[in-house]
Motif scaffolding. Structure first.
Motif, short mmCIF file in Angstrom:
data_model
loop_
_atom_site.label_atom_id
_atom_site.label_comp_id
_atom_site.label_asym_id
_atom_site.label_seq_id
_atom_site.Cartn_x
_atom_site.Cartn_y
_atom_site.Cartn_z
N ALA A 33 0.82 -1.21 0.00
CA ALA A 33 0.00 0.00 0.00
C ALA A 33 0.84 1.25 0.00
CB ALA A 33 -0.93 -0.01 1.23
N SER A 34 1.94 1.25 0.80
CA SER A 34 2.74 2.46 0.88
C SER A 34 3.45 2.76 -0.42
CB SER A 34 3.76 2.34 2.03
OG SER A 34 4.65 1.29 1.76
N LYS A 37 1.24 4.78 -3.23
CA LYS A 37 0.64 6.05 -2.88
C LYS A 37 0.68 7.06 -4.02
CE LYS A 37 4.80 7.92 -0.66
NZ LYS A 37 5.37 8.48 0.56
N THR A 58 1.34 9.34 4.93
CA THR A 58 1.72 8.15 4.18
C THR A 58 1.05 6.93 4.78
OG1 THR A 58 3.70 7.90 5.55
CG2 THR A 58 3.94 9.12 3.48
N PRO A 59 0.81 5.90 3.97
CA PRO A 59 0.12 4.72 4.47
C PRO A 59 0.90 3.96 5.55
CG PRO A 59 0.05 4.80 2.08
CD PRO A 59 1.04 5.84 2.52
N GLN A 61 1.61 0.37 6.53
CA GLN A 61 1.50 -0.90 5.81
C GLN A 61 0.71 -1.95 6.59
OE1 GLN A 61 4.92 -2.46 3.71
NE2 GLN A 61 5.99 -0.49 3.85
N ALA A 64 -2.94 -0.92 6.31
CA ALA A 64 -3.40 -1.08 4.94
C ALA A 64 -3.66 -2.55 4.60
CB ALA A 64 -2.38 -0.50 3.98
N ARG A 110 -5.65 8.06 3.30
CA ARG A 110 -4.23 7.98 2.96
C ARG A 110 -3.49 7.06 3.93
NH1 ARG A 110 -2.07 11.61 -0.77
NH2 ARG A 110 -0.03 11.34 0.21
N GLY A 113 -4.06 3.72 2.85
CA GLY A 113 -3.55 3.42 1.52
C GLY A 113 -4.63 3.23 0.46
#
Length: 316
Positions: A33-34, A37, A58-59, A61, A64, A110, A113
């Motif tokens: 997921a990260s 982005k 930021t995601p 992980q 996510a 976000r 993610g």
């Protein structure tokens, strides 16, 4: 050499190049997921005051990876009732939601993610929309109450209450209800603000202090004008409304929170959607711990609404 052989060789070469690139440290768009982005995650609208904060999220992980599959594939579907600034309002295009609630929804998306869509719906249609599965959650300045908890599960995200509007610099020295004794206070007629004014007036009378002079008006704007015009020393309203007015330098007013009037507002999710409840709870907790949550609130002059940690169904 025919076209099919050329195509095959090209594909093999491309695959080798990608493998070599990955070995050197570059990552595939499907790596997590990260790493997706730049392709998947939405940018905040340019008129959103917290845009810089949102775009820097930021995601996570781990979070996510636990997002429901329907949200991973279709994005987070959010509903709100736009028209209660600074919590929810439209940008100048008349269709893009901005304000603290959309900002937090975008930040949560976000952190998880995923993409997000925010739809404007009439307030009374929001809980049915979540229960039917049309929306994943509602975030719309909605009080977490025992009655509503009978329908949906709340992840509480702020504590909001009433507030005072006073002249810039607070020349009358009004920091709380006791300071209203002997003062003139403007309120909207037949609402919670008037009930508070009458309660404070009764407290002043009971204490043997000077009476409170209450001026009643049909709307917030008329009540505010009494303060800016000097006829009243304070106006009682919702704190978020007071904060919105205080953020406008042209109005030359300050907002004062009325302690003891706060109650939790929650993100409403269908109770059987346990996976999403945990995802939203985890994302909000991560935003609180990172300090990004506080920055989102500050961008909209709402720092006093902050919760220190995530509570589920905290309404009483």
């Amino acid at each position: 050499m025919n076209t099919r052989i050329l195509t095959t060789l090209t594909a093999l070469a491309t695959g080798a190049l990608l493998a070599a690139t990955a070995a050197c440290g570059a990552k595939s768009l499907d790596a997590g997921a990260s790493d997706r982005k730049s392709v998947v995650l939405d940018k905040a609208p340019t008129e959103e005051k917290a845009a810089g904060v949102i775009d820097a999220v930021t995601p996570d992980q781990d979070l996510a990876a636990k997002v429901p599959s329907s949200v991973k594939s279709g994005g987070l579907k959010v509903v709100s009732s736009i028209g209660y600034p600074p919590m929810e309002l439209f940008a100048t295009d008349g269709r893009t939601p901005i304000g603290f609630d959309p900002a937090l929804a975008r930040a949560i998306a976000r952190k998880l993610g995923v993409k997000v869509t925010i739809t404007d719906e009439e307030f009374n249609s929001q809980i049915p929309g979540v229960l039917s599965g049309r929306y994943d959650f509602v975030i719309s300045s909605m009080s977490d109450t025992p009655e509503r908890e009978g329908q949906i599960t709340f992840v509480d995200y702020v504590r909001a209450g009433a507030g005072l509007l006073v002249k810039k610099g607070d020349p009358a020295g009004i920091t709380g209800p006791k300071d209203l004794c002997g003062k003139t206070v403007s309120v909207v007629d037949n609402g919670s603000s008037m009930n508070l004014a009458e309660r404070y007036a009764a407290d002043c009378k009971k204490a043997g202090s000077a009476a409170v002079n209450i001026l009643k008006f049909p709307g917030d704007q008329e009540a505010l004008l009494q303060v800016s015009g000097g006829r009243a020393q304070a106006s009682i309203t919702d704190y978020v409304v007071a904060a919105s007015k205080a953020a406008d330098p042209k109005l030359a007013v300050d907002a004062v929170a009325l302690d003891g009037t706060e109650s939790p507002w929650g993100i409403g999710i269908r109770p059987d959607n346990k996976q999403l409840i945990e995802s939203v709870k985890g994302a909000l907790g991560a935003l609180i711990r990172s300090g990004e949550y506080a920055k989102l609130l500050q961008a909209w002059n709402l720092g006093k609404l902050a919760v220190p940690s995530v509570v589920v169904n905290g309404g009483k």
